[in-house]
Write an enzyme that holds these catalytic residues in place. Structure first.
Site, PDB file in Angstrom:
ATOM      1  N   CYS A 290     -11.051   2.517  -0.651  1.00 18.86           N
ATOM      2  CA  CYS A 290      -9.673   2.863  -0.293  1.00 18.86           C
ATOM      3  C   CYS A 290      -9.366   2.076   0.962  1.00 18.86           C
ATOM      4  CB  CYS A 290      -9.554   4.369  -0.022  1.00 18.86           C
ATOM      5  SG  CYS A 290      -7.997   4.841   0.774  1.00 18.86           S
ATOM      6  N   THR A 291      -8.205   1.415   0.984  1.00 19.21           N
ATOM      7  CA  THR A 291      -7.943   0.512   2.111  1.00 19.21           C
ATOM      8  C   THR A 291      -7.655   1.264   3.420  1.00 19.21           C
ATOM      9  OG1 THR A 291      -5.665   0.317   1.329  1.00 19.21           O
ATOM     10  CG2 THR A 291      -7.199  -1.453   0.731  1.00 19.21           C
ATOM     11  N   HIS A 292      -7.469   2.576   3.347  1.00 23.01           N
ATOM     12  CA  HIS A 292      -7.368   3.334   4.599  1.00 23.01           C
ATOM     13  C   HIS A 292      -8.730   3.484   5.278  1.00 23.01           C
ATOM     14  CE1 HIS A 292      -3.414   4.557   3.093  1.00 23.01           C
ATOM     15  NE2 HIS A 292      -3.167   5.196   4.209  1.00 23.01           N
TER      16      HIS A 292
ATOM     17  N   GLU B 172      -2.654   9.074   7.772  1.00 17.43           N
ATOM     18  CA  GLU B 172      -1.189   8.882   7.789  1.00 17.43           C
ATOM     19  C   GLU B 172      -0.538   9.753   8.876  1.00 17.43           C
ATOM     20  OE1 GLU B 172       1.096   6.940   5.776  1.00 17.43           O
ATOM     21  OE2 GLU B 172      -0.724   5.835   5.304  1.00 17.43           O
TER      22      GLU B 172
ATOM     23  N   ASP C   1       0.860  -1.195   0.000  1.00 17.19           N
ATOM     24  CA  ASP C   1       0.000   0.000   0.000  1.00 17.19           C
ATOM     25  C   ASP C   1       0.889   1.236   0.000  1.00 17.19           C
ATOM     26  OD1 ASP C   1      -2.377   1.535   0.082  1.00 17.19           O
ATOM     27  OD2 ASP C   1      -2.170   1.820   2.238  1.00 17.19           O
ATOM     28  N   SER C   2       0.291   2.362  -0.365  1.00 21.56           N
ATOM     29  CA  SER C   2       1.018   3.624  -0.302  1.00 21.56           C
ATOM     30  C   SER C   2       1.406   3.958   1.139  1.00 21.56           C
ATOM     31  CB  SER C   2       0.142   4.745  -0.854  1.00 21.56           C
ATOM     32  OG  SER C   2      -1.029   4.851  -0.069  1.00 21.56           O
TER      33      SER C   2
ATOM     34  N   CYS D  59      -4.092  -1.436  -2.400  1.00 22.20           N
ATOM     35  CA  CYS D  59      -4.205   0.006  -2.606  1.00 22.20           C
ATOM     36  C   CYS D  59      -5.069   0.188  -3.845  1.00 22.20           C
ATOM     37  CB  CYS D  59      -2.813   0.593  -2.832  1.00 22.20           C
ATOM     38  SG  CYS D  59      -2.814   2.357  -3.206  1.00 22.20           S
ATOM     39  N   ASN D  60      -6.245   0.750  -3.650  1.00 26.61           N
ATOM     40  CA  ASN D  60      -7.159   0.930  -4.788  1.00 26.61           C
ATOM     41  C   ASN D  60      -6.590   1.899  -5.806  1.00 26.61           C
ATOM     42  OD1 ASN D  60      -9.973  -0.381  -4.039  1.00 26.61           O
ATOM     43  ND2 ASN D  60      -8.991   0.369  -2.195  1.00 26.61           N
TER      44      ASN D  60
ATOM     45  N   TYR E  23      -0.984   8.587  -2.518  1.00 22.42           N
ATOM     46  CA  TYR E  23      -0.936   8.400  -3.972  1.00 22.42           C
ATOM     47  C   TYR E  23      -2.143   9.045  -4.664  1.00 22.42           C
ATOM     48  CZ  TYR E  23       2.700   4.715  -3.961  1.00 22.42           C
ATOM     49  OH  TYR E  23       3.865   3.993  -3.860  1.00 22.42           O
TER      50      TYR E  23
HETATM   51  N1  DGL Z   1      -4.984   2.941   0.633  1.00 20.60           N
HETATM   52  C1  DGL Z   1      -4.847   3.605  -0.643  1.00 20.60           C
HETATM   53  C2  DGL Z   1      -6.046   3.198  -1.509  1.00 20.60           C
HETATM   54  O1  DGL Z   1      -6.623   2.156  -1.256  1.00 20.60           O
HETATM   55  C3  DGL Z   1      -4.663   5.069  -0.416  1.00 20.60           C
HETATM   56  C4  DGL Z   1      -4.097   5.739  -1.578  1.00 20.60           C
HETATM   57  C5  DGL Z   1      -3.404   7.036  -1.271  1.00 20.60           C
HETATM   58  O2  DGL Z   1      -2.259   6.984  -0.846  1.00 20.60           O
HETATM   59  O3  DGL Z   1      -3.999   8.091  -1.530  1.00 20.60           O
HETATM   60  O4  DGL Z   1      -6.402   3.872  -2.449  1.00 20.60           O
END
Ligand code: DGL
Length: 270
Positions: A194-196, A162, A7-8, A70-71, A39
């Site tokens: 989004c995985t966050h 983050e 992931d980012s 990470c989507n 990202y």
């Molecule tokens: N967890 C990432 C996702 O699923 C976050 C991407 C980001 O860094 O903006 O999209």
């Protein structure tokens, strides 16, 4: 026999947690590109270059299969990687498809033509880059007809998470849900794309109300990984050690990760 999860930043830990619970014997190499997160505000070339660098590092750590948890990377880089970059003995999988299969009542790999499904009004919450890619709508259109999707780009939420600023993250989530509801007052389902965002799942559910079914990816991805490994047992790579790699400050990232997963997590420099 390690599998990589990328992931980012910290969001992929929601997927890692579910994978470790579902597949406790499989070593997992986690890579968080925290120095370059988020990202979601980057262009596709940038996301592609960062993602391929990270995946290469995970191959070096003994993974033959990497999940882009990470989507944004799945939406902006995965197809290009699959077309021309991934060597024949390696695999990189994204996180959209298991979610869309669940939403459209399909089992793994059901490639039958698109059909009507029960849910008709779907809210999608994702990063600006994922929303702009329209990848979710594209994958959905392969499987379902007559589903109205309203997408809300949730600027700022990943940065707040983050930074560990959960008060700001909560305020932003509530204002993005309000904005979505102005466009689609009564969604039946909401996708946390989004995985966050599972780290804020209670806030999404509270702001959306109890009648909205909230789909998040962690368990769905873990389940489909288990299924994939059963059918492709050779795809666990030679790595034997679980590890957490970050491009950010390992101490800071370890503290946040420990706080999110409520168990001790120790990152090392990638
Ligand atoms: N967890 C990432 C996702 O699923 C976050 C991407 C980001 O860094 O903006 O999209």
């Amino acid at each position: 026999m390690a599998v990589g999860i990328f992931d980012s930043g910290l969001g992929g830990l929601t997927v890692l947690d579910a994978v470790v619970k579902r597949l406790p014997d499989v070593p997992v190499v986690y890579f968080g590109d925290n120095a370059n997160a988020p990202y979601g505000v980057r262009d596709a070339d940038d996301v592609y270059n960062l993602t391929t660098n990270a995946v290469e590092r995970m191959w070096d750590a003994g993974c033959d299969l990497v999940i882009l948890a990470c989507n944004t990377a799945s939406a902006a880089a995965l197809r290009r990687m699959q077309e021309s970059w991934i060597p024949p003995n390696k695999r990189v999988l994204g996180v959209f498809v298991p979610l869309i299969e669940a939403l459209t009542e399909r089992s793994w790999g059901d490639n039958s033509p698109p059909r009507e499904v029960e849910v008709k009004h779907v809210a999608l919450f994702a990063t600006p880059a994922t929303v702009a890619s329209r990848a979710f709508q594209r994958e959905l259109a392969f499987r379902a007809i007559g589903v109205d999707v309203e997408a809300q780009a949730c600027g700022g939420v990943v940065d707040a998470i983050e930074d560990g600023d959960m008060i700001l993250a909560e305020a932003l989530v509530r204002s993005h849900v309000d904005a979505l509801k102005r466009k689609m007052p009564n969604p039946e389902a909401a996708i946390l794309g989004c995985t966050h965002y599972p780290l804020m799942q209670d806030v999404f559910q509270d702001a959306l109300g109890p009648d909205v079914k909230v789909y998040s990816q962690a368990n769905l991805v873990a389940e489909s990984l288990a299924d994939y490994l059963e059918r492709h047992p050779g795809m666990t790579g030679p790595g034997e050690e679980s590890m957490f790699l970050t491009t950010g400050d390992p101490r800071k990232v370890s503290d946040r990760a420990t706080q999110f997963l409520r168990r001790k997590i120790t990152f090392q420099s990638a």
